[in-house]
Design a protein around this motif. Structure first.
Motif, PDB file in Angstrom:
ATOM      1  N   VAL A 128      40.572   5.338  79.612  1.00 49.87           N
ATOM      2  CA  VAL A 128      39.628   5.609  78.526  1.00 49.87           C
ATOM      3  C   VAL A 128      40.335   6.615  77.630  1.00 49.87           C
ATOM      4  O   VAL A 128      40.658   7.724  78.064  1.00 49.87           O
ATOM      5  N   CYS A 129      40.588   6.203  76.390  1.00 50.28           N
ATOM      6  CA  CYS A 129      41.413   6.998  75.470  1.00 50.28           C
ATOM      7  C   CYS A 129      40.577   7.531  74.311  1.00 50.28           C
ATOM      8  O   CYS A 129      39.602   6.912  73.903  1.00 50.28           O
ATOM      9  N   ARG A 130      41.022   8.669  73.781  1.00 49.73           N
ATOM     10  CA  ARG A 130      40.378   9.260  72.608  1.00 49.73           C
ATOM     11  C   ARG A 130      41.414   9.424  71.519  1.00 49.73           C
ATOM     12  O   ARG A 130      42.450  10.084  71.705  1.00 49.73           O
ATOM     13  N   LEU A 131      41.123   8.814  70.378  1.00 50.91           N
ATOM     14  CA  LEU A 131      41.965   8.941  69.192  1.00 50.91           C
ATOM     15  C   LEU A 131      41.137   9.573  68.081  1.00 50.91           C
ATOM     16  O   LEU A 131      39.908   9.594  68.155  1.00 50.91           O
ATOM     17  N   PRO A 132      41.788  10.061  67.044  1.00 49.45           N
ATOM     18  CA  PRO A 132      41.039  10.620  65.916  1.00 49.45           C
ATOM     19  C   PRO A 132      40.132   9.563  65.271  1.00 49.45           C
ATOM     20  O   PRO A 132      40.380   8.363  65.369  1.00 49.45           O
ATOM     21  N   ALA A 133      39.117  10.030  64.583  1.00 45.15           N
ATOM     22  CA  ALA A 133      38.172   9.132  63.902  1.00 45.15           C
ATOM     23  C   ALA A 133      38.899   8.273  62.869  1.00 45.15           C
ATOM     24  O   ALA A 133      39.882   8.701  62.267  1.00 45.15           O
ATOM     25  N   LYS A 134      38.420   7.056  62.704  1.00 46.53           N
ATOM     26  CA  LYS A 134      38.889   6.121  61.679  1.00 46.53           C
ATOM     27  C   LYS A 134      40.355   5.738  61.809  1.00 46.53           C
ATOM     28  O   LYS A 134      40.962   5.265  60.869  1.00 46.53           O
ATOM     29  N   ARG A 135      40.928   5.944  62.957  1.00 41.72           N
ATOM     30  CA  ARG A 135      42.327   5.569  63.168  1.00 41.72           C
ATOM     31  C   ARG A 135      42.412   4.066  63.404  1.00 41.72           C
ATOM     32  O   ARG A 135      41.566   3.476  64.052  1.00 41.72           O
ATOM     33  N   ALA A 136      43.449   3.451  62.893  1.00 40.40           N
ATOM     34  CA  ALA A 136      43.674   2.022  63.129  1.00 40.40           C
ATOM     35  C   ALA A 136      43.899   1.791  64.616  1.00 40.40           C
ATOM     36  O   ALA A 136      44.443   2.650  65.323  1.00 40.40           O
ATOM     37  N   VAL A 137      43.485   0.641  65.099  1.00 40.65           N
ATOM     38  CA  VAL A 137      43.651   0.318  66.512  1.00 40.65           C
ATOM     39  C   VAL A 137      45.117  -0.015  66.770  1.00 40.65           C
ATOM     40  O   VAL A 137      45.672  -0.934  66.156  1.00 40.65           O
TER      41      VAL A 137
END
Length: 128
Positions: free
Chosen positions: A14-23
Motif C-alpha cells: 500500500v503506497c502513498r504518493l503526493p496528490a494528483k501525481r500521475a500513476v
C-alpha cells in the motif's frame, strides 16, 4: 452466512504518493492494483516487488477476495470478514470494486487470519 474467499497470489504494498501525481507504470502490474486519488494524496495498492525502494509504502500485504459478484443491496459482507479478524487482533485494509470486496492482511498474520475466518464458518481457497 458462509462466505467463500480466494487468497490471491501476489504480495502487495500500500503506497502513498503526493496528490494528483500521475500513476507510475510500476503500479499497474500483478493480479490486483487499486488507485485512489484525493486532494491530499494518491494511494496505490499494487504488487510489492515492483514498488521502488524510495516510495513510501507499507509492504507485506496479502489479499483475500470475497467470492462475487456481490449485489449492491447486500449488507454486512465486510463486517462478516472484519469482525472475526478484529476478534483475533488482526488489522485489515479493505477495498472494493464494482463486483467484489477485498480484505488485505499482513503476510505475517495470514495463517492466523485464515484460521479465524474458518472458525467463523468461512472458506478460504488459494489460487495460483
Amino acid at each position: 452466512m458462509t462466505l467463500n474467499l480466494k487468497l490471491l497470489p501476489d504480495h502487495l504494498a500500500v503506497c502513498r504518493l503526493p496528490a494528483k501525481r500521475a500513476v507510475p507504470a510500476w503500479a499497474l502490474s500483478g493480479t490486483l492494483h487499486a488507485i485512489v486519488w484525493t486532494t491530499e494524496e494518491t494511494s496505490i495498492v499494487c504488487q510489492a516487488a515492483d514498488v521502488p525502494e524510495d516510495v513510501r509504502a507499507e509492504r507485506g500485504w496479502r489479499a483475500l477476495a470475497i467470492d462475487g459478484p456481490l449485489d449492491f443491496a447486500l449488507t454486512g459482507i465486510l463486517v462478516k470478514i472484519a469482525q472475526p479478524l478484529s476478534d483475533a487482533g488482526i488489522p485489515i485494509f479493505a477495498l472494493s470494486t464494482f463486483d467484489t470486496d477485498y480484505v488485505l492482511v499482513k503476510d505475517s498474520n495470514l495463517k492466523r487470519a485464515i484460521n479465524a475466518l474458518a472458525e467463523a464458518g468461512h472458506h478460504v481457497q488459494s489460487i495460483p
